[in-house]
Structure formats: structure tokens, C-alpha cells
Design an enzyme around this catalytic site. Structure first.
Site, PDB file in Angstrom:
ATOM      1  N   LYS A  28       0.839  -1.194   0.000  1.00 28.69           N
ATOM      2  CA  LYS A  28       0.000   0.000   0.000  1.00 28.69           C
ATOM      3  C   LYS A  28       0.875   1.245   0.000  1.00 28.69           C
ATOM      4  O   LYS A  28       1.818   1.356   0.797  1.00 28.69           O
ATOM      5  CB  LYS A  28      -0.917   0.018   1.230  1.00 28.69           C
ATOM      6  N   THR A  76      -3.915  -5.333   0.122  1.00 31.06           N
ATOM      7  CA  THR A  76      -3.340  -4.012   0.385  1.00 31.06           C
ATOM      8  C   THR A  76      -4.257  -3.179   1.277  1.00 31.06           C
ATOM      9  O   THR A  76      -3.792  -2.332   2.037  1.00 31.06           O
ATOM     10  CB  THR A  76      -3.054  -3.252  -0.916  1.00 31.06           C
ATOM     11  N   ARG A 212      29.556  34.397  -5.082  1.00 30.74           N
ATOM     12  CA  ARG A 212      28.252  34.193  -5.727  1.00 30.74           C
ATOM     13  C   ARG A 212      27.230  33.766  -4.689  1.00 30.74           C
ATOM     14  O   ARG A 212      27.565  33.378  -3.558  1.00 30.74           O
ATOM     15  CB  ARG A 212      28.355  33.096  -6.798  1.00 30.74           C
ATOM     16  N   GLN A 281      30.386  20.510  -4.576  1.00 35.85           N
ATOM     17  CA  GLN A 281      30.975  19.199  -4.270  1.00 35.85           C
ATOM     18  C   GLN A 281      31.784  19.240  -2.975  1.00 35.85           C
ATOM     19  O   GLN A 281      31.678  18.339  -2.124  1.00 35.85           O
ATOM     20  CB  GLN A 281      31.882  18.752  -5.431  1.00 35.85           C
ATOM     21  N   HIS A 309      19.835  28.548  -9.108  1.00 33.74           N
ATOM     22  CA  HIS A 309      20.644  29.636  -9.649  1.00 33.74           C
ATOM     23  C   HIS A 309      19.988  30.995  -9.437  1.00 33.74           C
ATOM     24  O   HIS A 309      18.764  31.149  -9.591  1.00 33.74           O
ATOM     25  CB  HIS A 309      20.880  29.419 -11.139  1.00 33.74           C
TER      26      HIS A 309
END
Length: 348
Positions: A28, A76, A212, A281, A309
Site C-alpha cells: 500500500k 493491500t 556568488r 561538491q 541559480h
């Protein structure tokens, strides 16, 4: 309620058929649960949780596919009803990890032919409204939706060699595999992030920047080492608590996952805010390493961090500098296309 069936490690075939049943799982999906808990002794004080639950089963169910044999099927709808029953009766309902362990353990212990249960609990955020505009206390029963962030727990309870061996046979040797985390945690910082020194060739149009905006929607998953589970011993296989879970008395374990989740969230926010980021990263890696360092029970950490962005508006047409990092103040949010940075860091 929707049902889910997926096929990916049994092998069952009927003579003359060109295919083989390689794997089967069903259950389910999208069981929506909202629970009000009234505090003992002060019933006017309420606590609430809202979950989206998925509960899937594997086991000796091949014949339901290959021979239209429904005698092996736990409907289910029954799985949904069990979920709601435990939402009412489980002492662990306010803790999504413990509730998922309780539900998964019950499903495997109750049905002798079921070898594995997979339970996913997604928790939505509710926070108390202040008691009044001047008070520091919180309202006893009024709440607000505290953002789109979601807590997610995934539990697999595996009966192992006991599967299909008959009621109670081998069912004292359950194993739980637990992973947890969060998603849709939207974060942003306006400085302290750079991206320089990347590959440049004839396809490169992106300029290097030493400052940035850095924004992402955090998707975090951390995994624990497998943990032994003692099956319930009562007739209905419903009794479940810390005594059923190996290592439950230690901090930072599966049973202590509410604290682990809070730690993981704090680390994520702290590293994001304070790291002088050379790249998404590099920041991701620092987040994961710190969680591994601060909780010895976490076996691996995965992040998926899509870039959100914010592009500075070019105002050179009117003689205004809005492109130099120190002068950039007006931005256009752009959500597609976006970079997607992901990694898994495992304990050495």
C-alpha cells in the site's frame, strides 16, 4: 488508496511460458496519517504528527502472480488498516523511525509467508503557534505548517532464514536496515561561495566567479549498519519496544534516530552557512564527513544538491554595474536547467 507493485530475486516459471518471475513486491502506497496525541495528565495539551506511509511486502507470494492464487495475498487494504491500527495503538507514533520499525516488524512477524517488509514514512512539519503575541509560551492545540521540508525514514525488516518456515520458526532472527534523512530543505547564502578553475574548452560559456549566491534544496540520506530485531512474542505480534531492538540503549543508534536526525540537520545547516565554499561538491563532502565523525553508528551519508541559480541582471545597457560580484544586488531566480551534485560518503 493507491497500491504499488514492482518487479526487480525469486525465480518461478510455469512450463511453456517464455518468462520467469524474477522478483515480486507489493503493498500500500500513500497511506495518509494524521495523529493527535493528548498528553497524559494534561489532555488539553495536544501533540500532532502527519505522515505519508508506504508499506510493501515480499515473500512466498509468487503464485499470486503465476497461478492467480490469492490465498497468499495479504490485501493491500488490510495493510492500510494495520497502518491505521498501529497509528492508534503504537506507543511510538510520535517517532517516525520507531513507528516504521513497529509496523515492519509486525507485518513480518504476523504473516509467516512474508519474508520482508519495506516501510517508508515521510513526516510533514507542524509547529506550535505562540500562545499570544507577547507570550514566550506555545499554544496547547494550534499549529502552523512549518515549511516544505520533510523528514523521511525507510525501514526494511528482513526475516531471513525464517521466511516461509512456518509460524514462529526463525522469526526471532529479524534484521532491520534503516536509512533516514530529509528533503526539500531550501537553503541560501548570499556570499561565501566561489566556483573557479573548472575545465575550459570550446564548449565553456560559464564565467569564473570568486563570490556568488549559493542556494540548494537539500536531499540528505544517512544509513545505519543493520540491526538485530527480536520478534514480538505476544499472540498478535503487536508488542514492540526498545527491548526488541539491539543497541537501543546507546545514543546515536537507530532507536535514537530523532536525535541523529536533528544532529544531521544541524550539521548540514552549520557547514553550509560557515564553509567558504569552493564548490558544491566540496561543501557536500565536508557535511558528510562531519556527520560520520560525530555519530559512529552512521555507516554512510548521501546528499543530492541541485543548484538553485540566481543570475545577476546585466544593467550595462544603462551604465550600471550589477555584474561585478561586489556590486551584484539584483538577481533573476532560475530553477531550470540546474546543476545536480550528488555523492555518497561511506565509513572507511
Amino acid at each position: 488508496m493507491a497500491s504499488t507493485t514492482t518487479t526487480t530475486t525469486t525465480t518461478t516459471t510455469t512450463t511453456g511460458e517464455p518468462g520467469v518471475l524474477a522478483h515480486a513486491r507489493y503493498g500500500k502506497d500513500k497511506v495518509r496519517v494524521f495523529r493527535v496525541v493528548r498528553e497524559p495528565g494534561t489532555p488539553s495539551v495536544h501533540r500532532v504528527v502527519e505522515y505519508n506511509v508506504t508499506a510493501l511486502l515480499e515473500g512466498a507470494i509468487d503464485t499470486s502472480y503465476t497461478q492467480a492464487d490469492n490465498s497468499v495475498v495479504v490485501a493491500t487494504d488490510s495493510i492500510k488498516n494495520i497502518t491505521y491500527y498501529l497509528a492508534k495503538t503504537s506507543p511510538h507514533i510520535l517517532d517516525p523511525t520507531r513507528f516504521a520499525l513497529h509496523l515492519g516488524t509486525h507485518l513480518v512477524a504476523r504473516y509467516a509467508h512474508i519474508s520482508k517488509a519495506f516501510v517508508t514514512v515521510e513526516q510533514l512539519r507542524w509547529a506550535r503557534i505562540p500562545a499570544d503575541s507577547s507570550a514566550t509560551g506555545e499554544h496547547t492545540h494550534a499549529f502552523w505548517r512549518d515549511g516544505d521540508e520533510k523528514k523521511v525514514v525507510r525501514v526494511e525488516v528482513d526475516a531471513g532464514a525464517g521466511a516461509g518456515a512456518g509460524a514462529g520458526a526463525g522469526r526471532d532472527k529479524l534484521v532491520a536496515r534503516v536509512e533516514a534523512g530529509l528533503r526539500d530543505l531550501l537553503v541560501l547564502k548570499t556570499t561565501g561561495s566561489a566556483f573557479e578553475g573548472f575545465v575550459r574548452d570550446e564548449y565553456t560559456t560559464l564565467g569564473e566567479v570568486d563570490d556568488r549566491i549559493f542556494s540548494t534544496s537539500v536531499d540528505l540520506t544517512y544509513r545505519f549498519a543493520p540491526v538485530a530485531i527480536k520478534a514480538p512474542t505476544d499472540a498478535k505480534k503487536l508488542e514492540f519496544g526498545a527491548a526488541n531492538v539491539a543497541g537501543a540503549d546507546e545514543t546515536g543508534t537507530v532507536w535514537d534516530n530523532e536525535r541523529v536526525g536533528a544532529l544531521a540537520r544541524t550539521i548540514t545547516l552549520d557547514v553550509f552557512a560557515h564553509d567558504e565554499s569552493a564548490s558544491v561538491q566540496a561543501t557536500l563532502y565536508k557535511m558528510a564527513q562531519r556527520l560520520l565523525a560525530e555519530d559512529k553508528h552512521v555507516a554512510s551519508v548521501s546528499y543530492a544538491l541541485p543548484n538553485k541559480h540566481y543570475i545577476p541582471v546585466d544593467m550595462r545597457y544603462i551604465g550600471v554595474d550589477n555584474l561585478t560580484p561586489a556590486a551584484a544586488e539584483v538577481f533573476v531566480p532560475v530553477d531550470a536547467p540546474s546543476g545536480l551534485i550528488s555523492a555518497t560518503i561511506s565509513r572507511a
